[in-house]
Design a protein around this motif. Sequence first.
Motif, PDB file in Angstrom:
ATOM      1  N   UNK A 133       0.835  -1.201   0.000  1.00  0.00           N
ATOM      2  CA  UNK A 133       0.000   0.000   0.000  1.00  0.00           C
ATOM      3  C   UNK A 133       0.871   1.252   0.000  1.00  0.00           C
ATOM      4  N   UNK A 134       1.965   1.203   0.735  1.00  0.00           N
ATOM      5  CA  UNK A 134       2.907   2.325   0.765  1.00  0.00           C
ATOM      6  C   UNK A 134       3.501   2.565  -0.626  1.00  0.00           C
ATOM      7  N   UNK A 135       3.920   1.507  -1.291  1.00  0.00           N
ATOM      8  CA  UNK A 135       4.488   1.645  -2.632  1.00  0.00           C
ATOM      9  C   UNK A 135       3.491   2.290  -3.587  1.00  0.00           C
ATOM     10  N   UNK A 136       2.232   1.865  -3.463  1.00  0.00           N
ATOM     11  CA  UNK A 136       1.209   2.372  -4.375  1.00  0.00           C
ATOM     12  C   UNK A 136       0.844   3.825  -4.081  1.00  0.00           C
ATOM     13  N   UNK A 137       0.495   4.129  -2.823  1.00  0.00           N
ATOM     14  CA  UNK A 137      -0.047   5.447  -2.487  1.00  0.00           C
ATOM     15  C   UNK A 137       1.022   6.511  -2.318  1.00  0.00           C
ATOM     16  N   UNK A 138       2.105   6.155  -1.634  1.00  0.00           N
ATOM     17  CA  UNK A 138       3.110   7.156  -1.299  1.00  0.00           C
ATOM     18  C   UNK A 138       4.125   7.335  -2.422  1.00  0.00           C
ATOM     19  N   UNK A 139       4.425   6.260  -3.156  1.00  0.00           N
ATOM     20  CA  UNK A 139       5.437   6.353  -4.207  1.00  0.00           C
ATOM     21  C   UNK A 139       4.819   6.439  -5.600  1.00  0.00           C
ATOM     22  N   UNK A 140       4.136   5.376  -6.018  1.00  0.00           N
ATOM     23  CA  UNK A 140       3.645   5.312  -7.400  1.00  0.00           C
ATOM     24  C   UNK A 140       2.714   6.470  -7.754  1.00  0.00           C
ATOM     25  N   UNK A 158      12.635   9.893  -0.398  1.00  0.00           N
ATOM     26  CA  UNK A 158      13.355  10.059   0.869  1.00  0.00           C
ATOM     27  C   UNK A 158      12.626   9.320   1.992  1.00  0.00           C
ATOM     28  N   UNK A 159      11.303   9.415   2.007  1.00  0.00           N
ATOM     29  CA  UNK A 159      10.513   8.704   3.012  1.00  0.00           C
ATOM     30  C   UNK A 159      10.733   7.200   2.884  1.00  0.00           C
ATOM     31  N   UNK A 160      10.724   6.715   1.646  1.00  0.00           N
ATOM     32  CA  UNK A 160      10.915   5.278   1.407  1.00  0.00           C
ATOM     33  C   UNK A 160      12.283   4.816   1.874  1.00  0.00           C
ATOM     34  N   UNK A 161      13.317   5.583   1.552  1.00  0.00           N
ATOM     35  CA  UNK A 161      14.672   5.225   1.973  1.00  0.00           C
ATOM     36  C   UNK A 161      14.780   5.171   3.491  1.00  0.00           C
ATOM     37  N   UNK A 162      14.110   6.109   4.165  1.00  0.00           N
ATOM     38  CA  UNK A 162      14.128   6.144   5.631  1.00  0.00           C
ATOM     39  C   UNK A 162      13.461   4.899   6.207  1.00  0.00           C
ATOM     40  N   UNK A 163      12.336   4.505   5.622  1.00  0.00           N
ATOM     41  CA  UNK A 163      11.602   3.340   6.126  1.00  0.00           C
ATOM     42  C   UNK A 163      12.390   2.051   5.895  1.00  0.00           C
ATOM     43  N   UNK A 164      13.007   1.914   4.711  1.00  0.00           N
ATOM     44  CA  UNK A 164      13.772   0.704   4.399  1.00  0.00           C
ATOM     45  C   UNK A 164      14.904   0.501   5.400  1.00  0.00           C
ATOM     46  N   UNK A 165      15.472   1.603   5.880  1.00  0.00           N
ATOM     47  CA  UNK A 165      16.546   1.522   6.878  1.00  0.00           C
ATOM     48  C   UNK A 165      16.057   0.854   8.179  1.00  0.00           C
ATOM     49  N   UNK A 166      14.756   0.899   8.406  1.00  0.00           N
ATOM     50  CA  UNK A 166      14.195   0.323   9.630  1.00  0.00           C
ATOM     51  C   UNK A 166      13.791  -1.141   9.446  1.00  0.00           C
ATOM     52  N   UNK A 167      14.029  -1.697   8.262  1.00  0.00           N
ATOM     53  CA  UNK A 167      13.544  -3.032   7.960  1.00  0.00           C
ATOM     54  C   UNK A 167      14.696  -4.035   7.885  1.00  0.00           C
ATOM     55  N   UNK A 168      14.350  -5.299   8.022  1.00  0.00           N
ATOM     56  CA  UNK A 168      15.320  -6.381   7.875  1.00  0.00           C
ATOM     57  C   UNK A 168      14.683  -7.488   7.049  1.00  0.00           C
ATOM     58  N   UNK A 221       9.386   2.583  12.515  1.00  0.00           N
ATOM     59  CA  UNK A 221       9.329   2.601  11.048  1.00  0.00           C
ATOM     60  C   UNK A 221       7.986   2.127  10.527  1.00  0.00           C
ATOM     61  N   UNK A 222       7.417   1.102  11.162  1.00  0.00           N
ATOM     62  CA  UNK A 222       6.107   0.597  10.735  1.00  0.00           C
ATOM     63  C   UNK A 222       5.022   1.634  10.991  1.00  0.00           C
ATOM     64  N   UNK A 223       5.061   2.246  12.169  1.00  0.00           N
ATOM     65  CA  UNK A 223       4.082   3.296  12.493  1.00  0.00           C
ATOM     66  C   UNK A 223       4.230   4.466  11.523  1.00  0.00           C
ATOM     67  N   UNK A 224       5.465   4.816  11.201  1.00  0.00           N
ATOM     68  CA  UNK A 224       5.729   5.912  10.270  1.00  0.00           C
ATOM     69  C   UNK A 224       5.187   5.587   8.876  1.00  0.00           C
ATOM     70  N   UNK A 225       5.297   4.317   8.477  1.00  0.00           N
ATOM     71  CA  UNK A 225       4.761   3.869   7.178  1.00  0.00           C
ATOM     72  C   UNK A 225       3.251   4.063   7.136  1.00  0.00           C
TER      73      UNK A 225
END
Length: 470
Positions: free
Chosen positions: A200-207, A418-428, A446-450
Amino acid sequence: MVFSSIQFLIFFAFLILLFILLKGKRIKKNILLIASIFFYAYWDIRFVPLLLGIGVFNYIVGHIVADNSDKKKNRKIALVIGVTVNLLVLAYFKYTNFFIENANEIFSSLGFNTSTLNIILPLGISFFIFELISYLADVYTNKIKHTDSFVDFLTFVFFFPRLASGPIIRPADFLPQLKQEIVIKKHNIVVGIQLFTMGLFKKLVLADRVAVCADAVFHSPQLFDSPTIWCGVIAYSIQIYCDFSGYSDMALGVAKIMGFDLPRNFNMPYISLNITEFWRRWHISLSAWLRDYLYITLGGNRKGRIRQNVNIIITMLLGGFWHGASWTFLVWGGLHGAALIVQKAFSKWNILNKLHINHYISNSFSWLLTYIFVCVCWVFFRASTFTDAFIIINKMFVPSDGINWIFSPLFYFVLPVVIAATIIKCMSKREGYLTFNLSQPLPAFGFVFTVMAIIFFDANNTSPFIYFQF
């Protein structure tokens, strides 16, 4: 009903509640089938009989193809009939008007002029037709057994998470999962919700945000200068990846919550160092399908270099045509086919190693060349006409004047990235996917921020998924 809608969330929550409250493998399977049919009917109930009819037809043909007591010739005839009917259904809905329009242009001097038909393209037809063909082929080659359960087979056809835009699922991977009872587990819920949220993040926030840049450039390419054209083309490369992989992630997440595992469809394709690697990372389920059921069937690389090159071109041309009834899609597929041939020859000559170029420099050059080529191909994929495509490509490589629009859409381009890069840093990486370890403070934030980013960019303003048209 799209994944990003409130209607879907209500529908899916009610379905999960039924799975939790009810007991018994058979009743849960029946509910899943009914829910899948309802999901498709919500889009357009008129095509439910079509999908049911195709399902019944392929179930019967599959039974004939699997009949070992029958003569091999009859099994092959049944397979040919089954595949042909499936392709004719796809051709009618997707390509009839394309052929009529081209016939009108070719024979207009002879007074030939046939009106196009008012044909509505059924949602996801390209995906489920390919899945049915793979079912018949796998039964014929004894890779799988014909399922005796008609409910299981219809569930394979209608399974709603992947129905609209894939991924293309193999019957050998999915049908065995229907033998197990649907059990809602905490682990699957946690992983599934995270996959769905990231999709959903990829679709709404990025795409949907970078689409502002891409749509403006591709709508009127003659108005903009070269830097803005590059901005629009790169924006589209981000848009189509985030839009399509976002849907795939949501489909995988929805399926995971119910206990089903679907194949991964994307694996960071834009880090590829060559076109072969790109197609191993982009739309993986389609790439694998084209390889296994078309390229290898044509002979693959078993009949010499020339025949292999011909098979590659045919496979990629048909792969392009699968995406849409337009000459631009054929060019898109043909360019990728030609690039695969050139890349194989280039690898055989091993030019970069012979020149003793530094490993990091050669990899950087290979990545940049691959990404630029992919972007050039995306121009043909996205442009409405060849005229627009050539205007864009010309401005990409020949400096030209026009409106400079680079700095206006920073909110729609730079901020989401920039938002996406920040969130990815919080993921494993877990289970092959980037997820949040919610037991740790930073990933939990990071999840809450997403989720907050999704709310901020407003799901009500979402645009249709790009691959719904295919």
